[in-house]
Scaffold this motif. Structure first.
Motif, short mmCIF file in Angstrom:
data_model
loop_
_atom_site.label_atom_id
_atom_site.label_comp_id
_atom_site.label_asym_id
_atom_site.label_seq_id
_atom_site.Cartn_x
_atom_site.Cartn_y
_atom_site.Cartn_z
N GLY A 83 3.04 -7.71 -1.61
CA GLY A 83 2.49 -7.83 -2.96
C GLY A 83 1.04 -8.27 -2.95
N LYS A 84 0.73 -9.25 -2.10
CA LYS A 84 -0.65 -9.76 -2.02
C LYS A 84 -1.58 -8.67 -1.49
N ILE A 85 -1.17 -7.98 -0.44
CA ILE A 85 -2.02 -6.93 0.14
C ILE A 85 -2.21 -5.79 -0.85
N ARG A 86 -1.16 -5.40 -1.54
CA ARG A 86 -1.29 -4.34 -2.55
C ARG A 86 -2.22 -4.76 -3.69
N SER A 87 -2.24 -6.05 -4.00
CA SER A 87 -3.17 -6.51 -5.04
C SER A 87 -4.62 -6.36 -4.58
#
Length: 133
Positions: A83-87
């Protein structure tokens, strides 16, 4: 000076990163280049470098990061990481900062009395450049 301090006080981390930009990529590149070039450094060595990635190159970087982390993050913890990387990948572009070690090593050789300080000074200049950008 008050404008600079006001900007520092108002600075916040953005967690809702989007792909839009109010200025075009060439303006972003120009601002980053100028901010890095005017950042002070010990002995004026100017070892900080910045690489900007937009479009497909930006997307490619975050795919590489995601797959690299998938290989080392435990599966039960990967959802939060993903989720963090996709953000980050949802952003308009990416700025990568690094120190040109050839420059740092050259200054260490030329000013051997301060040899051990040059890597530290390079990191400090890099941090200042990041804040300036």
């Amino acid at each position: 000076m008050n404008t600079f301090l006001s900007a520092l006080k108002a600075r916040r981390t953005c967690y809702r990163i989007g792909s839009g930009s109010p200025i075009d990529d060439s303006q972003i590149s120009g601002l980053v280049k100028e901010a890095v070039s005017v950042t002070p450094s010990a002995f004026n060595m100017q070892s900080t470098r910045a690489v900007l990635l937009f479009g497909a190159e930006h997307e490619k970087l975050w795919k590489i990061v995601l797959e690299s982390l998938r290989a080392i993050v435990p599966p039960d913890a990967f959802a939060a990481t993903e989720g963090k990387i996709r953000s980050f990948a949802a952003g308009h572009g990416t700025v990568l900062y690094f120190d040109d070690t050839a420059v740092t090593d050259d200054f260490a050789d030329r000013f051997s009395t301060y040899r051990d300080n040059f890597p530290v000074w390079a990191q400090q200049a890099n941090g200042m450049a990041q804040l300036n950008v």
